[in-house]
Design a protein around this motif. Structure first.
Motif, PDB file in Angstrom:
ATOM      1  N   TYR A   1      20.200  26.826  37.918  1.00  0.00           N
ATOM      2  CA  TYR A   1      20.927  26.207  38.126  1.00  0.00           C
ATOM      3  C   TYR A   1      20.155  24.876  38.976  1.00  0.00           C
ATOM      4  CZ  TYR A   1      23.626  24.121  42.109  1.00  0.00           C
ATOM      5  OH  TYR A   1      24.124  22.355  42.279  1.00  0.00           O
ATOM      6  N   ASP A   2      19.255  25.267  39.717  1.00  0.00           N
ATOM      7  CA  ASP A   2      17.748  24.415  40.272  1.00  0.00           C
ATOM      8  C   ASP A   2      17.071  23.963  39.022  1.00  0.00           C
ATOM      9  OD1 ASP A   2      17.516  23.315  43.102  1.00  0.00           O
ATOM     10  OD2 ASP A   2      14.577  24.462  42.095  1.00  0.00           O
ATOM     11  N   GLU A   3      16.617  24.054  38.440  1.00  0.00           N
ATOM     12  CA  GLU A   3      16.312  23.421  36.769  1.00  0.00           C
ATOM     13  C   GLU A   3      17.626  22.837  36.530  1.00  0.00           C
ATOM     14  OE1 GLU A   3      15.298  26.901  33.995  1.00  0.00           O
ATOM     15  OE2 GLU A   3      13.771  27.758  35.625  1.00  0.00           O
TER      16      GLU A   3
ATOM     17  N   LYS B   1      13.786  19.185  48.596  1.00  0.00           N
ATOM     18  CA  LYS B   1      12.689  18.282  47.244  1.00  0.00           C
ATOM     19  C   LYS B   1      11.975  17.181  47.622  1.00  0.00           C
ATOM     20  CE  LYS B   1      15.732  20.507  43.940  1.00  0.00           C
ATOM     21  NZ  LYS B   1      16.627  20.501  42.784  1.00  0.00           N
TER      22      LYS B   1
ATOM     23  N   PRO C   1      17.868  30.507  39.393  1.00  0.00           N
ATOM     24  CA  PRO C   1      16.716  29.378  39.209  1.00  0.00           C
ATOM     25  C   PRO C   1      17.320  28.645  38.235  1.00  0.00           C
ATOM     26  CG  PRO C   1      15.858  31.480  39.049  1.00  0.00           C
ATOM     27  CD  PRO C   1      17.736  32.208  39.393  1.00  0.00           C
TER      28      PRO C   1
ATOM     29  N   VAL D   1      24.826  21.638  35.251  1.00  0.00           N
ATOM     30  CA  VAL D   1      24.338  22.120  36.398  1.00  0.00           C
ATOM     31  C   VAL D   1      26.446  22.533  36.631  1.00  0.00           C
ATOM     32  CG1 VAL D   1      24.685  21.408  38.779  1.00  0.00           C
ATOM     33  CG2 VAL D   1      23.130  19.834  37.446  1.00  0.00           C
TER      34      VAL D   1
ATOM     35  N   TRP E   1      27.118  26.442  35.747  1.00  0.00           N
ATOM     36  CA  TRP E   1      25.504  27.541  36.447  1.00  0.00           C
ATOM     37  C   TRP E   1      26.248  27.059  37.415  1.00  0.00           C
ATOM     38  CZ3 TRP E   1      22.727  30.110  34.467  1.00  0.00           C
ATOM     39  CH2 TRP E   1      21.751  29.968  33.107  1.00  0.00           C
ATOM     40  N   THR E   2      26.954  26.146  38.861  1.00  0.00           N
ATOM     41  CA  THR E   2      28.237  26.715  39.586  1.00  0.00           C
ATOM     42  C   THR E   2      28.925  26.980  39.485  1.00  0.00           C
ATOM     43  OG1 THR E   2      26.847  24.402  40.349  1.00  0.00           O
ATOM     44  CG2 THR E   2      29.250  25.791  41.503  1.00  0.00           C
TER      45      THR E   2
ATOM     46  N   MET F   1      19.443  24.969  49.796  1.00  0.00           N
ATOM     47  CA  MET F   1      18.244  24.048  49.165  1.00  0.00           C
ATOM     48  C   MET F   1      16.681  23.808  50.074  1.00  0.00           C
ATOM     49  SD  MET F   1      19.624  21.533  45.971  1.00  0.00           S
ATOM     50  CE  MET F   1      20.595  23.041  45.940  1.00  0.00           C
TER      51      MET F   1
ATOM     52  N   ARG G   1      18.973  15.361  37.346  1.00  0.00           N
ATOM     53  CA  ARG G   1      17.962  13.599  38.328  1.00  0.00           C
ATOM     54  C   ARG G   1      16.780  13.083  37.664  1.00  0.00           C
ATOM     55  NH1 ARG G   1      15.367  17.212  41.468  1.00  0.00           N
ATOM     56  NH2 ARG G   1      13.313  16.764  40.392  1.00  0.00           N
TER      57      ARG G   1
ATOM     58  N   VAL H   1      19.290  21.178  37.878  1.00  0.00           N
ATOM     59  CA  VAL H   1      19.454  20.091  38.806  1.00  0.00           C
ATOM     60  C   VAL H   1      18.784  19.110  38.746  1.00  0.00           C
ATOM     61  CG1 VAL H   1      19.891  19.139  41.502  1.00  0.00           C
ATOM     62  CG2 VAL H   1      20.882  21.120  40.860  1.00  0.00           C
ATOM     63  N   ASN H   2      17.375  19.285  38.639  1.00  0.00           N
ATOM     64  CA  ASN H   2      15.661  18.807  38.326  1.00  0.00           C
ATOM     65  C   ASN H   2      16.492  17.848  36.974  1.00  0.00           C
ATOM     66  OD1 ASN H   2      15.336  19.791  40.888  1.00  0.00           O
ATOM     67  ND2 ASN H   2      13.945  21.245  40.296  1.00  0.00           N
TER      68      ASN H   2
END
Length: 168
Positions: free
Chosen positions: A105-107, A4, A103, A70, A73-74, A1, A113, A109-110
């Motif tokens: 998944y990362d969105e 960030k 992508p 999240v 997506w995982t 990963m 957060r 996670v963001n």
């Protein structure tokens, strides 16, 4: 990963990133006590208790939903990798399974957060409203640890025994 976070060039990192962030946020919330109606924080501090409490609950619900995204997506990525491996005629060993997270998944996670930041902000507003400092919050969190866990960092703040409450 991908990494960030960063500390701007030429700036020294504080001893504790989260500590510095929480202290700054708590000071900002306290400063907004006299800001006036144009300040969202002021309005939360001075409105009816229901307004800020409902907002905290709303934000906590958004964290839960973001975490479910999240997880979704995982799970779908692992399922797709398993389907690909079995469809390719290979029996994948668990430690050999290559999962390519999309992508989204990362969105997700963001977004999680971001929503977590909203919860922390609104929680600190609620605590400030009732006169609970971040030092008291830290001491509360530390009171839930075993002494050998606290001893890892010398000088960690603690609650005086008469203020420790193990639930009602």
């Amino acid at each position: 990963m991908a990494q960030k976070t960063y500390v701007p060039e030429g700036e020294a990192a504080p001893a504790s990133q989260i500590g510095a962030s929480l202290e700054t946020l708590a000071a900002t919330i306290e400063a907004r006590r006299g800001a006036g109606e144009e300040s969202y924080t002021y309005r939360l501090l001075t409105a009816t208790p229901d307004k800020v409490l409902k907002k905290l609950m709303e934000e906590a619900g958004e964290v839960a939903l973001a975490a479910k995204d999240v997880e979704g997506w995982t799970t779908s990525s692992v399922a797709a990798a398993l389907a690909f491996e079995s469809g390719a005629g290979r029996a994948a060993e668990p430690d050999e399974l290559a999962v390519q997270l999309p992508p989204e998944y990362d969105e997700a996670v963001n977004h999680l957060r971001y929503e977590a930041g909203d919860v922390v902000y609104h929680l600190l507003v609620v605590l400030a409203r009732y006169g609970i400092t971040i030092d008291e919050l830290a001491a509360e969190m530390n009171s839930r640890m075993a002494e050998d866990e606290i001893a890892v960092h010398e000088g960690m703040i603690r609650l005086k025994p008469e203020h420790v409450n193990r639930g009602r």
